[in-house]
Design an enzyme around this catalytic site. Structure first.
Site, PDB file in Angstrom:
ATOM      1  N   LYS A   9       5.812   5.519   5.121  1.00 60.91           N
ATOM      2  CA  LYS A   9       5.168   6.429   6.077  1.00 60.91           C
ATOM      3  C   LYS A   9       4.321   5.612   7.057  1.00 60.91           C
ATOM      4  CE  LYS A   9       2.177  10.360   6.639  1.00 60.91           C
ATOM      5  NZ  LYS A   9       1.319  11.395   6.090  1.00 60.91           N
TER       6      LYS A   9
ATOM      7  N   GLU B 176       3.734  -3.955  -0.564  1.00 58.84           N
ATOM      8  CA  GLU B 176       4.909  -4.124  -1.428  1.00 58.84           C
ATOM      9  C   GLU B 176       6.189  -3.954  -0.607  1.00 58.84           C
ATOM     10  OE1 GLU B 176       2.306  -2.220  -2.065  1.00 58.84           O
ATOM     11  OE2 GLU B 176       1.812  -2.174  -4.214  1.00 58.84           O
TER      12      GLU B 176
ATOM     13  N   GLY C 188       3.142  11.581   1.967  1.00 67.84           N
ATOM     14  CA  GLY C 188       4.057  10.634   1.314  1.00 67.84           C
ATOM     15  C   GLY C 188       4.766  11.241   0.115  1.00 67.84           C
ATOM     16  N   ARG C 189       4.000  11.901  -0.773  1.00 69.00           N
ATOM     17  CA  ARG C 189       4.620  12.436  -1.997  1.00 69.00           C
ATOM     18  C   ARG C 189       5.336  13.757  -1.750  1.00 69.00           C
ATOM     19  NH1 ARG C 189      -0.687  11.992  -2.173  1.00 69.00           N
ATOM     20  NH2 ARG C 189      -2.025  13.810  -2.235  1.00 69.00           N
TER      21      ARG C 189
ATOM     22  N   GLU D 115      -1.479  12.402  -8.186  1.00 71.94           N
ATOM     23  CA  GLU D 115      -2.028  11.915  -6.927  1.00 71.94           C
ATOM     24  C   GLU D 115      -2.594  13.092  -6.116  1.00 71.94           C
ATOM     25  OE1 GLU D 115      -0.660   8.104  -4.591  1.00 71.94           O
ATOM     26  OE2 GLU D 115       0.355   9.809  -3.697  1.00 71.94           O
TER      27      GLU D 115
ATOM     28  N   HIS E 278      12.991  11.970 -30.826  1.00 72.83           N
ATOM     29  CA  HIS E 278      13.033  10.957 -31.877  1.00 72.83           C
ATOM     30  C   HIS E 278      11.979   9.883 -31.648  1.00 72.83           C
ATOM     31  CE1 HIS E 278      16.727  12.709 -33.467  1.00 72.83           C
ATOM     32  NE2 HIS E 278      17.003  12.950 -32.197  1.00 72.83           N
TER      33      HIS E 278
ATOM     34  N   LYS F 210      -6.423  -1.420  -3.694  1.00 71.85           N
ATOM     35  CA  LYS F 210      -5.694  -2.112  -2.618  1.00 71.85           C
ATOM     36  C   LYS F 210      -6.645  -3.069  -1.886  1.00 71.85           C
ATOM     37  CE  LYS F 210      -2.605   1.715  -1.355  1.00 71.85           C
ATOM     38  NZ  LYS F 210      -2.233   2.655  -0.319  1.00 71.85           N
TER      39      LYS F 210
HETATM   40  O1  F6P Z   1      -0.932   4.046  -2.375  1.00 70.58           O
HETATM   41  C1  F6P Z   1      -0.461   5.343  -2.502  1.00 70.58           C
HETATM   42  C2  F6P Z   1       0.466   5.705  -1.375  1.00 70.58           C
HETATM   43  O2  F6P Z   1      -0.240   5.811  -0.176  1.00 70.58           O
HETATM   44  C3  F6P Z   1       1.234   6.976  -1.669  1.00 70.58           C
HETATM   45  O3  F6P Z   1       0.528   8.130  -1.378  1.00 70.58           O
HETATM   46  C4  F6P Z   1       2.459   6.777  -0.857  1.00 70.58           C
HETATM   47  O4  F6P Z   1       3.509   7.628  -1.250  1.00 70.58           O
HETATM   48  C5  F6P Z   1       2.749   5.313  -1.121  1.00 70.58           C
HETATM   49  O5  F6P Z   1       1.477   4.720  -1.199  1.00 70.58           O
HETATM   50  C6  F6P Z   1       3.600   4.613  -0.108  1.00 70.58           C
HETATM   51  O6  F6P Z   1       3.048   4.684   1.160  1.00 70.58           O
HETATM   52  P1  F6P Z   1       3.928   4.381   2.447  1.00 70.58           P
HETATM   53  O7  F6P Z   1       5.015   5.371   2.500  1.00 70.58           O
HETATM   54  O8  F6P Z   1       2.994   4.486   3.616  1.00 70.58           O
HETATM   55  O9  F6P Z   1       4.474   2.980   2.306  1.00 70.58           O
END
Ligand code: F6P
Length: 506
Positions: free
Chosen positions: A193, A199, A252-253, A338, A369, A479
């Site tokens: 987003k 990452e 995002g979610r 979240e 199990h 972060k």
């Molecule tokens: O760190 C949490 C978060 O901001 C989530 O809410 C989001 O889905 C994820 O990181 C990834 O964010 P982005 O889509 O901006 O890379």
């Protein structure tokens, strides 16, 4: 004001599940409701059975009063009207507009973006980017969990493109995807987003290096960017023609429905992706237009609040009795924890009770199990959702699916019934709650409705608690500290310093 509603709820008699069934012969009719996610002729329905929870008429009436006190109808209207429902970030939350339900301008914009996305998906399928056999989808959190779940759920019978979702910064994750892909026929989707997430950007750089080192002359030409920050993607090197944008007002979610769903459409084809959106839209309309107990996500939220607040349950379990939905608990963890794992109300005041329980779960029958011992005899009461489908996903001996479903239903029955024994180690207390969602089949439409149901359930819970479910400041501090560590100029506590030294980072 909500204090009075909660006091009332707390004062109500708590009957056992057996007593509730004995007292009301119509209980099943009241609490088990069929929902059509699409054409009723096309096995697009699903049953929501909340009868094995402790909700009864008195609690429902009191929860309906709580909902009124918390202005549920007003907040729901604000959500669908595209008003600012995320006050801490000054944003609307317009995931439903992605499905065609919401503020007119937002619905139109989403349709425009989808139109372009469909054209790009179909062009790639026709060979516009050369031969594409593999797609490495790079994203994390909301930019990865939804696509991974949807593809695992819906593309098992054969995907149009072989998709690998990579999220973790741990290079092992990306290497595992490389091992399964031929660089000459691999494209990348970079999903973020913000287009700043460390990452995702690090993984994307490494994937480009991998393509280049393996003979791909123009690796940037193999990228599609999925983002609400197109300028960042352009600056990073993606050609404007291959950026699929979505609106800042899609969280995002909650973004699987937007261009973040690109790999899903690549795997399934556009018509199935459109069906997935339609199934969610059916749930949106239901949630928007139905009042009180008949509103399925609100009903589920009443149950959630009952257990968290009135019974002190600290977790809730989600068990999919369907291998295709094995990733559902992971997805719901982000959605629910979240969104509602907060300690303050939308106004910033401290919350006077527990908020989101810990969502956890697994897949049946495996989990039986492994962890069900605690569900049946442990001291923690875990309200459980079982999710299953009547139509099997496999072509093997029907015994597989019959045994799978029998076990699913047996667990709900056993949790409720319990069993007496003279030997305490062999006694089951029973009266343990469960809800069951039974899909006719795992189709794009039922799957879309299932996910939208959980989004609205999460929202309804937030409204009942007075929480803003659309921000997530709790993820920021870690972060920031990770960035400080990278820079190497800050001193931390002795334990952290020692760990950094031992790992050779500082
Ligand atoms: O760190 C949490 C978060 O901001 C989530 O809410 C989001 O889905 C994820 O990181 C990834 O964010 P982005 O889509 O901006 O890379």
């Amino acid at each position: 004001m909500s204090k009075a509603a909660w006091n009332k709820l707390e004062s109500l008699p708590k009957l056992s599940l057996k007593e509730l069934f004995a007292a009301d012969s119509g209980r099943l009719d009241t609490f088990a409701t069929r929902f059509e996610a699409g054409d009723p002729e096309a096995a697009c329905g699903m049953l929501f059975d909340w009868s094995k929870t402790h909700l009864d008429a008195a609690h429902v009436a009191a929860f309906e009063e709580l909902a009124e006190t918390m202005n549920f109808a007003g907040r729901r209207a604000a959500l669908f009207a595209g008003e600012i429902v995320n006050p801490t970030e000054g944003r609307a939350a317009e995931h439903t507009a992605q499905r065609g339900v919401g503020k007119e301008e937002s619905v139109e914009l989403a349709a425009e973006y989808h139109h372009r996305m469909a054209a790009i998906v179909e062009a790639i399928h026709r060979g516009a980017m050369g031969e594409v056999k593999h797609l490495i989808h790079i994203g994390i959190g909301g930019s990865a969990l939804g696509p991974a779940l949807a593809i695992d759920a819906l593309a098992r019978d054969g995907a149009m493109v072989d998709v690998h979702v990579v999220s973790n910064i741990d290079g092992c994750a990306l290497e595992a995807a490389f091992a399964k892909c031929d660089p000459a026929t691999t494209m990348l989707a970079v999903a973020s987003k913000t287009f700043t997430t460390i990452e995702t950007m690090t993984n994307a750089e490494s994937a480009i290096t991998w393509l280049r080192e393996n003979g791909v002359e123009d690796p940037y030409g193999r990228i599609v960017a999925l983002t609400a920050a197109p300028d960042n993607a352009i600056e990073w090197g993606v050609d404007e023609t291959r950026i699929l944008p979505f609106s800042e007002s899609v969280g995002g979610r909650y973004s699987l429905w937007s261009s973040i769903g690109f790999p899903v459409a690549m795997a399934l084809g556009w018509p199935d992706f459109a069906e997935f959106l339609n199934g969610a839209a059916a749930m949106d309309v239901h949630f928007r237009d139905t009042d009180g107990l008949a509103n399925l996500p609100l009903r589920a939220a009443f149950g959630d609040q009952y257990y968290t607040r009135l019974r002190g349950c600290q977790t809730r379990g989600v068990f999919a009795y369907d291998e295709r939905l094995a990733l559902l608990p992971d997805y719901l963890q982000q959605l629910e924890m979240e969104s509602n794992g907060k300690s303050v109300t939308a106004d910033g005041a401290p919350i006077d009770g527990p908020t989101a329980p810990i969502t956890w779960g697994g897949v049946g029958t495996d989990a039986q199990h492994a962890v069900f011992q605690l569900l049946h005899q442990g001291t923690n009461i875990v309200p459980v959702d079982f999710i299953a489908a009547i139509a099997p996903g496999d072509d093997l001996n029907p015994a597989h699916h019959r045994i799978l479903l029998s076990n699913c239903f047996a667990q709900g029955a056993a949790l409720m019934a319990g069993k007496e024994s003279d030997d305490p180690a062999r006694a089951y207390p029973g009266d343990r709650p469960s809800a069951t969602i039974l899909l006719d089949e795992v189709s794009p439409a039922t799957f879309g409705a299932l996910i939208a149901f959980h989004e609205h359930r999460t929202f309804a819970n937030a409204v009942l608690m007075g929480i803003n479910p659309f921000d997530q400041f709790g993820v920021e501090l870690g972060k920031e500290i990770a960035k400080q560590i990278e820079k190497g100029d800050t001193a931390f506590d002795p334990s952290t310093e020692a760990l950094l030294a031992l790992a050779g980072i500082k």
